[in-house]
Structure formats: C-alpha cells, structure tokens
Enzyme design. Structure first.
Site, PDB file in Angstrom:
ATOM      1  CG  ASP A  36      43.235  52.502  44.223  1.00  0.00           C
ATOM      2  OD1 ASP A  36      42.242  53.236  44.403  1.00  0.00           O
ATOM      3  OD2 ASP A  36      43.179  51.263  44.214  1.00  0.00           O
ATOM      4  CB  SER A  81      36.245  51.812  50.816  1.00  0.00           C
ATOM      5  OG  SER A  81      37.027  52.956  51.014  1.00  0.00           O
ATOM      6  CG  LEU A  82      38.659  47.350  53.478  1.00  0.00           C
ATOM      7  CD1 LEU A  82      38.901  45.902  53.092  1.00  0.00           C
ATOM      8  CD2 LEU A  82      38.827  47.532  54.974  1.00  0.00           C
ATOM      9  CD  GLU A 111      37.634  38.348  56.470  1.00  0.00           C
ATOM     10  OE1 GLU A 111      37.007  38.981  55.599  1.00  0.00           O
ATOM     11  OE2 GLU A 111      37.426  38.463  57.679  1.00  0.00           O
ATOM     12  CE  LYS A 113      39.206  44.869  48.246  1.00  0.00           C
ATOM     13  NZ  LYS A 113      38.319  45.013  47.112  1.00  0.00           N
ATOM     14  CG  ASP A 115      36.313  42.244  41.793  1.00  0.00           C
ATOM     15  OD1 ASP A 115      35.782  43.288  42.217  1.00  0.00           O
ATOM     16  OD2 ASP A 115      36.940  42.183  40.723  1.00  0.00           O
ATOM     17  NE  ARG A 134      31.333  51.974  49.289  1.00  0.00           N
ATOM     18  CZ  ARG A 134      32.468  51.350  49.208  1.00  0.00           C
ATOM     19  NH1 ARG A 134      32.568  50.144  49.681  1.00  0.00           N
ATOM     20  NH2 ARG A 134      33.466  51.930  48.657  1.00  0.00           N
ATOM     21  CD  GLU A 171      32.078  42.754  47.534  1.00  0.00           C
ATOM     22  OE1 GLU A 171      31.858  43.232  48.672  1.00  0.00           O
ATOM     23  OE2 GLU A 171      32.608  43.391  46.620  1.00  0.00           O
ATOM     24  CE1 TYR A 223      32.634  42.856  53.512  1.00  0.00           C
ATOM     25  CE2 TYR A 223      32.666  41.223  51.757  1.00  0.00           C
ATOM     26  CZ  TYR A 223      32.457  42.513  52.181  1.00  0.00           C
ATOM     27  OH  TYR A 223      32.077  43.468  51.283  1.00  0.00           O
ATOM     28  CE  LYS A 286      37.589  42.186  57.025  1.00  0.00           C
ATOM     29  NZ  LYS A 286      36.314  41.472  56.828  1.00  0.00           N
ATOM     30  CE  LYS A 310      41.721  46.826  44.967  1.00  0.00           C
ATOM     31  NZ  LYS A 310      40.999  47.096  43.765  1.00  0.00           N
ATOM     32  CB  CYS A 405      32.655  56.823  10.658  1.00  0.00           C
ATOM     33  SG  CYS A 405      32.070  55.131  10.583  1.00  0.00           S
ATOM     34  CB  CYS A 423      29.740  56.652  13.365  1.00  0.00           C
ATOM     35  SG  CYS A 423      29.039  57.021  11.745  1.00  0.00           S
ATOM     36  CB  CYS A 429      27.233  54.297   9.438  1.00  0.00           C
ATOM     37  SG  CYS A 429      28.770  53.571   9.980  1.00  0.00           S
TER      38      CYS A 429
HETATM   39  S1  IVH Z   1      35.755  44.336  55.073  1.00  0.00           S
HETATM   40  C1  IVH Z   1      35.117  48.334  57.300  1.00  0.00           C
HETATM   41  N1  IVH Z   1      36.216  42.029  53.909  1.00  0.00           N
HETATM   42  O1  IVH Z   1      36.049  45.415  49.479  1.00  0.00           O
HETATM   43  C2  IVH Z   1      35.556  47.155  56.506  1.00  0.00           C
HETATM   44  N2  IVH Z   1      35.578  43.863  52.530  1.00  0.00           N
HETATM   45  O2  IVH Z   1      37.299  48.452  49.739  1.00  0.00           O
HETATM   46  C3  IVH Z   1      34.509  46.612  55.626  1.00  0.00           C
HETATM   47  N3  IVH Z   1      35.320  43.292  50.148  1.00  0.00           N
HETATM   48  O3  IVH Z   1      33.594  47.677  50.535  1.00  0.00           O
HETATM   49  C4  IVH Z   1      35.000  45.794  54.524  1.00  0.00           C
HETATM   50  N4  IVH Z   1      35.838  41.157  50.325  1.00  0.00           N
HETATM   51  O4  IVH Z   1      32.901  45.623  49.189  1.00  0.00           O
HETATM   52  C5  IVH Z   1      35.873  43.317  53.728  1.00  0.00           C
HETATM   53  N5  IVH Z   1      36.598  39.901  53.015  1.00  0.00           N
HETATM   54  C6  IVH Z   1      36.260  41.187  52.843  1.00  0.00           C
HETATM   55  C7  IVH Z   1      35.931  41.706  51.576  1.00  0.00           C
HETATM   56  C8  IVH Z   1      35.603  43.066  51.453  1.00  0.00           C
HETATM   57  C9  IVH Z   1      35.466  42.118  49.502  1.00  0.00           C
HETATM   58  C10 IVH Z   1      34.951  44.565  49.502  1.00  0.00           C
HETATM   59  C11 IVH Z   1      33.853  45.330  50.167  1.00  0.00           C
HETATM   60  C12 IVH Z   1      34.460  46.592  50.651  1.00  0.00           C
HETATM   61  C13 IVH Z   1      35.648  46.727  49.748  1.00  0.00           C
HETATM   62  C14 IVH Z   1      36.778  47.439  50.460  1.00  0.00           C
END
Ligand code: IVH
Length: 667
Positions: A36, A81-82, A111, A113, A115, A134, A171, A223, A286, A310, A405, A423, A429
């Site tokens: 990132d 993505s975000l 909210e 996030k 994983d 996706r 997710e 979400y 959001k 994060k 090796c 190897c 081996c």
């Molecule tokens: S909102 C346009 N809310 O994180 C916004 N994403 O990089 C749509 N994710 O692709 C995403 N928890 O796979 C949103 N509470 C949450 C989330 C969430 C996990 C994931 C999702 C998204 C990625 C963002």
C-alpha cells in the site's frame, strides 16, 4: 528518460510483479502494508506528473482473482475497493476533508472490516439469482453454485418489501474454528495448509465441487446494498432493512456524530475483535446519507465517501540468531528465522517464517538483527521488518538464501515467475523420498497403517527407499528395529496385504504425481482405465479429460518420461497392486448416454445432484454447467433457474425430469 519517469516506471514494474505473485501465483512476497505504501508513492508521483499517465498502471486497477473455470460475468456496478489508512491522523484527514467538501452536518457509519473474500449477490423478485466474486472489479466469476451452499446466505428474501432487483455486497468468511479444523484435517492428509482464513475462504469459493464447499461451513456478512430503488436514503437504514429481509448484517455497526466517537469505536474494536469468531483487519467508515455520498462521488478506484482504517497486527521485537531451511515433501525450500524466544499474542515465539528469498533480500537481514515479528491472521508468525536503529556497529553476517539443497546438496532451482526455490532432486532428496512414501501410505491412498516416524525409521534402516520397497518388508526385518514387537510387525504386514485390494484410482493418487490429487486421479482412472493406458496417453488425450489442464497433463507426461518412475510402477505391479479399474466397475459403465451433453438444474428428490452427475458420466454422457446449442438434454428438478429455462425453450432443448432420466437409464 528523466529521473522521475524512471522512478515511475520502476515502481510500476515492481508493483505489477507483486500483483502477479499475489493474485496469480497465490504467493505474496511483500506485506499488504508495504504494498500500500508503494502504491501510494506511485499514485502521488503520477498525480504530480500527469504527463506520464498510463491506463495500464497498477494504480488504475483493482487486483484480479479471475479463474478460468467459472463463467465470467460483468458486474452491473463495478466492485471498487476502499482507500486504506494505517493511522488516526489519516482518519482525521478523511473526516476533515469530508466536512469541508460537504459543508453541512453529516453522520459517519463505523463498521468492522471483515477479512474474507468479497461477493456480490443479485436478488431478483426476492430470489438469489447470481453470486459473483470481485474478479478485477469489472468482471468476476459466477460462483452461484458454491454460494448457494452457504447457510447464512438466504436463497429467498423474507418479507415482501424488497425491491424487484437488488444487489447486496459483503464478505465471505471462514470462521476461526472452522479454519483450525480444516487445517488440522489437511495436516493429517499432508495437504498444504491455508495461511489464513481469507485464503481458505477464497480457495473454498473457487472449488469446482460444491459438495466440498458445503462441507466447509463458510459464513458471510453484508455491508453494502445497491440498486435502482433502495428502501431508505441512508446507508444505515438500508442495512437495517436488508437485515429484515434475512440478510446477515453485523450488529456492531454504529452511527458516529463526531471524530472522537469514531476514535472510541476504533480503540474498542482494536482489542475486542480478538474475541470475534471471524477475522477482521480494520474498520470501515462511511458517510451515512446517500445524497451526501452521491455528492462526494468516486475516484477511479474507490469512493470518496468511505475509508478503511487497518489495525496494526500484533508485533514484538527480538533477536535473529540463525536462519535454517526446511525442505518440504514437494521440494519447496522454506527459510525459517530462529529467534530469541519472545511473547507474542499469548504464545512464545521462537521461530518465524521468512517466506522466500525476495523477502530476505528486501529486508536486508543480518544475523544478530533486532527484527519485528508479527502475528496477523496467519498461523505462523512472520518477520516484517528490521529495527535498523538498533543495529550493532559491527554488523552480523548478511543472510543470503542458500543455493544448494540443505538435505542433498543439489543446486536449487526457481521456476520462472515463482517466488519459491525448489530442490529438483525429487527421487534422491531424503525429505522428498520420505514425503513420497508418507503420501503413498495415507488413508486416501493405500491406507497402510504407519506414520511419518515409522517411515523415517524404515528409511534410516535402509529397508525402504521407495513405496515399492514396503512390499518387500518381512516381519523378521522389522523385529530387528527398535520399538517393534511381534504384534506391531504383524499388523504392518497385514495392512500391506490389505492395501493390495485398494482400487486403481487410489494407487494412482498414491504415486504422488505433482498436481494429481484425489479428484484428478479419479478422472484419469476413468479415462485411462489401466496404468498402461495412462502411460501411453498423449498430451492431447490427457487435456481432453475433465478437470485436466495443460499443467497437469505435462506433469503426468514428465512423470512417466522418467525411467525411475516407470520402474517404481513396474515393481508396484509385481507386488500385486491394482493397476487397472476392476471389471465390476467397468461393467457398471454403459453407453446409454453416449455423446449426450446434459445440463443439470434445480434440486432433486431421489438422488443428489452429485449422484446424477456421476450417473451421467458412468453412462457415457457429459455434464455441462451452462445451456447452449450443444446441450442435448436438461435434467430439471425443482426450482430450475428461470434464465436456464428461458434459454432452453428458446433453443428448443429437451427438458426431462428425474423420473424420465431414471427410466432412460433403466431401459
Ligand atoms: S464497503 C464501495 N464495508 O474491504 C465500498 N467493505 O478494500 C464497498 N470489506 O472490497 C466496500 N468489510 O471486500 C465495505 N464493512 C465493510 C467491509 C468491507 C470488509 C472489504 C470488501 C472491500 C474491501 C475494501
């Protein structure tokens, strides 16, 4: 080329490689965080120098998880993505920028996030019609068959106030408990472990066999809802509404009016999240009002009205004492950091993975360095950085990935585009030899009653150098070894005797040909019902087999091209193992459906879909997932998909029900 242009070019190339390793090869060579940061650096440079813009820059796309086996469909709305942040300062920046742009009161919805792996569900007239991954953000894989097996995803919405057509995004997750169970099972069966629940979830979702998907107990949280007509004008209320339709919405969503409420939410969940049954890696903020969201709009990749914060994974600092190397069953060499013991997230860590040569190189590791150890979602802790400030004046020896090796001395190879060194001395081996024998005796292969330690003992004693040697063992030999008594020796001899009855397909699986797992072995055994036929098969014939691609075909050809392998197979045959499909099994096959392409749709009362699929194959027919001009019949059960029905009618394809089908076979 000037310096800036060169820098941009170099960054793009570097990021492209990481993307390829992560998405195509499934072997990341850099942490998400570092990725990132580099991406941000490139974004900043591109922004300052629009003259070097390139539509193919890694900044212009979201990664791809497309795989060739599922039908690819275009998203009605792209899946963006975000923006990621790792600091509260950046959260503050986001908040202040939003306030400035809106210039009126606003609410932020906070909210968790989750994983896992993202999914978009399409409900039409309240019925689940499509589930798409996706993919590259624009197009994704249609994994509806698999998603339908997830119990927490409703096939029909509840109530009657849902819009005609609605898209719901969320997710898919593999809960920790299920992840542990799955990995334990894989360990027993000596299959490679999943690194974290996210990989396990996305791997599961891409499974070709929905029955396996169903057995893994995936979960999901949603979400985001999208559509032409939405029930409410705020994000929060829309989610509450979706919950009333039976959609699984997290109960930890909060509306925040101030920045300090947001920070409280972050601090609370930074520790509390560890008690949750599923993995989370941050929080998402959001803007609540849809009108305000619309006003703020999107950048090329992500909404301006949302941001992800994060969590920092748990870290500890300790001393690197030594790097050792492990050679796995398939020859992959893994570098392992040996550390001063340190307490991390409740356990003492003495060893950590260093992943691969690139990571070692990028960390510029030296013995004696103070290193940061992290335990993220991964089961095995990893080294994520070096505390260069704490470096002694006199640097320790630089860590260089070995060239040979550690077990057999053979020069290592690194296949193009892969991150790992191997190897290549597969048959000479020791860990690879023992690994092959261990695989041969497993339950799903020959089911011979011995474990890795016995294999080790037999190998060290010089009794067993390959699978065929097992069949030359005598009770008297075993009794000469430590820990063996009359009874255990006899047990092994009996178990070996029993294994001679194991069907051909399992013998084939037991050979441990690279990429030939259980399912592929079954398919191959069906297409080539004897070892001889398989040995003679050409590349063209091999790739013709269901589920066999070029990679597998090449691996089979390579296997039989090696005289030592042919010799092993010969000796196994001499030992009395089944080298062809049994007569009775062959007799159960008929030609009644020869050449017919059949699509199965809906649910059935008398047999499962899997059973019907097997029957079609046993009788010479071919299964297909989608209706086309090539389809001969549709075997339709209850609730056949409306799209399929319409297409079938248009093409004039014969639709039969399960009675008709069974009668056809009984004739
Ligand atoms: S909102 C346009 N809310 O994180 C916004 N994403 O990089 C749509 N994710 O692709 C995403 N928890 O796979 C949103 N509470 C949450 C989330 C969430 C996990 C994931 C999702 C998204 C990625 C963002």
């Amino acid at each position: 080329m000037n310096e800036t242009e060169a820098k941009i070019k170099a960054l793009r190339e570097e990021l492209e490689l990481y993307n390829y390793q992560y998405y195509v090869l499934n072997t990341p060579t850099i942490s998400d965080r570092d990725f990132d940061f580099k991406l941000k650096e490139l974004e900043a440079l591109e922004k300052a120098h629009p003259e070097y813009a390139d539509p193919c820059s890694p900044t212009r796309r979201v990664g791809s998880d497309l795989s060739k086996d599922f039908e690819q469909v275009t998203h009605q709305y792209p899946m963006l993505s975000l923006g990621n942040t790792y600091s509260k300062e950046e959260v503050r920046d986001f908040y202040e920028r939003t306030a400035r742009l809106l210039n009126e009161p606003f609410e932020i919805v906070a909210e968790l996030k989750y994983d896992g792996t993202s999914i978009s569900l399409l409900y039409e007239k309240g019925r689940l019609v499509r589930a798409i991954t996706r993919g590259d953000g624009t197009r994704g894989d249609d994994v509806t068959v698999n998603v339908r097996t997830i119990r927490s995803i409703p096939l029909k919405l509840r109530g009657n106030d849902y819009p005609e057509s609605i898209e719901i995004r969320g997710e898919i997750l593999l809960p920790w408990a299920e992840f542990d169970r799955l990995n334990k099972e894989r360990e027993e069966q000596e299959e490679p472990l999943f690194a974290n629940p996210r990989n396990a979830a996305s791997g599961t979702l891409k499974q070709q066999n929905p029955a396996i998907v169903a057995s893994r107990k995936l979960d999901a949280y949603f979400y985001y809802i999208l559509g032409k007509e939405l029930p409410a004008d705020t994000h929060y209320d829309n989610l509450q509404k979706a919950r009333s339709w039976g959609i699984k919405i997290s109960s930890f969503i909060r509306k925040c009016m101030t920045l300090s409420e947001i920070f409280n939410y972050i601090d609370h969940w930074d520790t509390e999240r560890k008690k949750l049954p599923v993995a989370t890696d941050g929080i998402v903020l959001k803007v609540n009002s849809l009108r305000q969201q619309k006003f703020l709009g999107f950048t090329a990749k992500s909404p301006r009205w949302a941001i992800a914060y994060k969590f920092q994974a748990e870290q500890a600092v300790t001393r690197l004492n030594r790097v050792t190397y492990q050679v796995g069953r398939t020859g992959v060499v893994t570098p392992v950091a040996n550390l001063d013991p340190v307490l991390l997230a409740g356990t003492t860590v003495k060893r950590a993975s260093l992943h691969n040569a690139d990571i070692i190189e990028s960390l510029d590791l030296h013995i004696g360095d103070k290193v940061f150890v992290e335990k993220g979602g991964e089961i095995i802790p990893k080294i994520v950085g070096v505390d260069t400030e704490a470096r002694p004046m006199l640097l320790g020896e630089k860590v260089r990935f070995i060239r040979n090796c550690p077990e057999c001395g053979t020069p290592l190879i690194r296949p193009e585009g892969e991150a790992a060194y191997y190897c290549p001395n597969e048959l000479g081996c020791p860990p690879q030899i023992k690994g092959k024998i261990e695989h041969f005796v497993t339950r799903k292969a020959m089911n011979i009653n011995i474990g890795p330690e016995t294999v080790e003992d037999l190998y060290n004693a010089g009794y067993v150098k390959d699978a065929a040697d097992l069949y030359t063992l005598k009770a008297a030999d075993l009794l000469r070894l430590e820990r063996w008594a009359e009874k255990s020796a006899q047990n092994l001899i009996t178990s070996l005797e029993e294994s001679r009855k194991v069907p051909f397909e399992r013998v084939l699986y037991g050979l441990g040909i690279r990429y030939v797992g259980e399912t592929v072995a079954k398919r191959l055994a069906k297409a080539f019902p004897s070892m001889e036929k398989l040995e003679e098969a050409s590349f063209e014939l091999l790739v013709d087999v269901d589920e066999v691609g070029e990679r597998i075909a090449r691996s089979v050809l390579n296997y039989f091209a090696d005289e030592r392998n042919r010799d092993l197979v010969y000796r196994l045959k001499e030992a009395g193992l089944s080298m062809s499909v049994a007569e009775e099994t062959l007799a159960a096959h008929t030609d009644k459906l020869k050449g017919a392409t059949i699509v199965i749709s809906g649910t059935f009362a008398k047999h499962s879909r899997e059973e019907y699929k097997a029957m079609i194959e046993q009788n010479g027919g071919k299964n297909s997932g989608s209706v086309s001009a090539k389809t001969d019949y549709i075997l339709a059960g209850e609730n056949m998909g409306p799209a399929k029905l319409e297409k079938a009618e248009k093409l004039g394809i014969k639709i039969i029900n399960e009675e008709d089908f069974l009668n056809l076979l009984a004739k």
